[in-house]
Design an enzyme around this catalytic site. Sequence first.
Site, PDB file in Angstrom:
ATOM      1  N   GLU A 193       0.871  -1.192   0.000  1.00 22.98           N
ATOM      2  CA  GLU A 193       0.000   0.000   0.000  1.00 22.98           C
ATOM      3  C   GLU A 193       0.906   1.240   0.000  1.00 22.98           C
ATOM      4  O   GLU A 193       1.848   1.317   0.788  1.00 22.98           O
ATOM      5  CB  GLU A 193      -0.909  -0.031   1.238  1.00 22.98           C
ATOM      6  CG  GLU A 193      -1.608   1.262   1.591  1.00 22.98           C
ATOM      7  CD  GLU A 193      -2.556   1.797   0.519  1.00 22.98           C
ATOM      8  OE1 GLU A 193      -3.498   1.094   0.129  1.00 22.98           O
ATOM      9  OE2 GLU A 193      -2.342   2.946   0.075  1.00 22.98           O
TER      10      GLU A 193
ATOM     11  N   ASP B 278       5.197   1.979  -3.353  1.00 20.82           N
ATOM     12  CA  ASP B 278       4.447   1.987  -4.613  1.00 20.82           C
ATOM     13  C   ASP B 278       4.377   0.561  -5.185  1.00 20.82           C
ATOM     14  O   ASP B 278       5.408  -0.096  -5.347  1.00 20.82           O
ATOM     15  CB  ASP B 278       5.188   2.931  -5.577  1.00 20.82           C
ATOM     16  CG  ASP B 278       4.536   2.968  -6.951  1.00 20.82           C
ATOM     17  OD1 ASP B 278       3.420   2.453  -7.109  1.00 20.82           O
ATOM     18  OD2 ASP B 278       5.170   3.537  -7.861  1.00 20.82           O
ATOM     19  N   GLY B 279       3.171   0.106  -5.474  1.00 16.57           N
ATOM     20  CA  GLY B 279       2.987  -1.258  -5.980  1.00 16.57           C
ATOM     21  C   GLY B 279       3.689  -1.504  -7.304  1.00 16.57           C
ATOM     22  O   GLY B 279       4.185  -2.604  -7.563  1.00 16.57           O
TER      23      GLY B 279
ATOM     24  N   ASP C  64      -5.966  -4.375  -5.803  1.00 15.68           N
ATOM     25  CA  ASP C  64      -7.108  -3.743  -5.137  1.00 15.68           C
ATOM     26  C   ASP C  64      -6.804  -2.256  -5.063  1.00 15.68           C
ATOM     27  O   ASP C  64      -6.594  -1.700  -3.992  1.00 15.68           O
ATOM     28  CB  ASP C  64      -7.264  -4.364  -3.743  1.00 15.68           C
ATOM     29  CG  ASP C  64      -8.394  -3.727  -2.953  1.00 15.68           C
ATOM     30  OD1 ASP C  64      -9.310  -3.167  -3.578  1.00 15.68           O
ATOM     31  OD2 ASP C  64      -8.349  -3.788  -1.721  1.00 15.68           O
TER      32      ASP C  64
HETATM   33  N1  SAM Z   1     -12.128  -1.229  -3.196  1.00 19.48           N
HETATM   34  C1  SAM Z   1     -11.571  -0.119  -3.779  1.00 19.48           C
HETATM   35  C2  SAM Z   1     -12.093   0.286  -5.115  1.00 19.48           C
HETATM   36  O1  SAM Z   1     -12.215  -0.508  -6.020  1.00 19.48           O
HETATM   37  O2  SAM Z   1     -12.398   1.459  -5.254  1.00 19.48           O
HETATM   38  C3  SAM Z   1     -10.092  -0.004  -3.656  1.00 19.48           C
HETATM   39  C4  SAM Z   1      -9.783   0.107  -2.220  1.00 19.48           C
HETATM   40  S1  SAM Z   1      -8.204   0.384  -1.607  1.00 19.48           S
HETATM   41  C5  SAM Z   1      -8.615   1.665  -0.460  1.00 19.48           C
HETATM   42  C6  SAM Z   1      -7.268   1.216  -2.864  1.00 19.48           C
HETATM   43  C7  SAM Z   1      -5.877   1.558  -2.366  1.00 19.48           C
HETATM   44  O3  SAM Z   1      -4.937   1.565  -3.436  1.00 19.48           O
HETATM   45  C8  SAM Z   1      -5.774   2.932  -1.711  1.00 19.48           C
HETATM   46  O4  SAM Z   1      -5.567   2.757  -0.325  1.00 19.48           O
HETATM   47  C9  SAM Z   1      -4.594   3.593  -2.382  1.00 19.48           C
HETATM   48  O5  SAM Z   1      -3.789   4.354  -1.516  1.00 19.48           O
HETATM   49  C10 SAM Z   1      -3.876   2.373  -2.963  1.00 19.48           C
HETATM   50  N2  SAM Z   1      -2.964   2.724  -4.053  1.00 19.48           N
HETATM   51  C11 SAM Z   1      -3.182   3.607  -5.058  1.00 19.48           C
HETATM   52  N3  SAM Z   1      -2.086   3.683  -5.836  1.00 19.48           N
HETATM   53  C12 SAM Z   1      -1.168   2.810  -5.327  1.00 19.48           C
HETATM   54  C13 SAM Z   1       0.153   2.457  -5.689  1.00 19.48           C
HETATM   55  N4  SAM Z   1       0.762   3.045  -6.734  1.00 19.48           N
HETATM   56  N5  SAM Z   1       0.795   1.520  -4.949  1.00 19.48           N
HETATM   57  C14 SAM Z   1       0.185   0.938  -3.874  1.00 19.48           C
HETATM   58  N6  SAM Z   1      -1.063   1.275  -3.476  1.00 19.48           N
HETATM   59  C15 SAM Z   1      -1.733   2.187  -4.190  1.00 19.48           C
END
Ligand code: SAM
Length: 302
Positions: free
Chosen positions: A117, A148-149, A171
């Site tokens: 995350e 960063d993923g 996700d």
């Molecule tokens: N269930 C949700 C939807 O479909 O809308 C997604 C939920 S989850 C909260 C999404 C997460 O992805 C967020 O917490 C965000 O910070 C994370 N995120 C966004 N970009 C990212 C990245 N580059 N690397 C890792 N996490 C990331």
Amino acid sequence: MSSQHPSIKENWFTELSDEHFPGQGFSLKVERILHHSRSDFQDVLVFESSKYGNVLVLDGIIQCAERDEFAYQEMIAHVPLFAHGNPKNVLVIGGGDGGVIREVVKHDCVEKVTLVEIDKTVIDLSRKFLPGMSCALDHPKVKINLCDGFQFLRDVAHAAIDEKYDVIITDSSDPEGPAEAFFQTEYFELLKAALNPSGIVIAQASENVWLNIDYLRRLMRIAHSVFQKADYCYTTVPTYTSGQLGLIICSDDCRLSITKPQRHPSKREQDALKYYNPEIHHASFILPTWAARLINDRNANE
Ligand code: SAM
């Protein structure tokens, strides 16, 4: 923390996107704002709604609501996990609310789950305001990486991280903002490089057939260009604009039938689920005729 938010007017929150779903919006009545800030990565809002419990919003887009979140978390987790049948090492990219992790650890065969995350604020707020989702973040099988993923997968591809995964679940939030790179060809190539030979990846498509079928067709073309198998399925979630969300599921194992579970849930496992069952696993891949034509025919014009 500010007490107002640009998406809230007269106690109604409205989700709008001129780029992805012009001309429509989805609204929820707000009881009170629990948190609003700008993290290092995005605008973060948590509010208490009158009918859907606490709601997490990133950059103006609803991520999850307490009342219906299980419809999303169960499908994005259990469709690939039961389709695989015996996953041991699972990677979740995004997912800081913890809902997908809560589902993954229900599989006894899973030995390790890595959560990647980018934004610690989401994890902290989920622990505070979404305890039903964040409840498994401290599970002994779970390892949390704050990074960063996309970069994480690059490190796996370049062997800086020496690990491969049986199931990878993206996700993420929607393409605008820190998750933008997750909807591009290079990301799918990195996913493929990080998979074990019979591995499965699934990603939330950020759209559904009613909202933006052209966008889905572009994503499906990317998935087909990288993987031997790519399929589209969906789940129904009232708090996502127009009530559905598409999921793209891919594998390089041609023998694998991802539209059906390899393993059925035991009675104990099924009793712990509210949305997923083997019938809905299969049904989620069946589309209305017009949508199936467009999604499955890679050369069709709309
Ligand atoms: N269930 C949700 C939807 O479909 O809308 C997604 C939920 S989850 C909260 C999404 C997460 O992805 C967020 O917490 C965000 O910070 C994370 N995120 C966004 N970009 C990212 C990245 N580059 N690397 C890792 N996490 C990331």
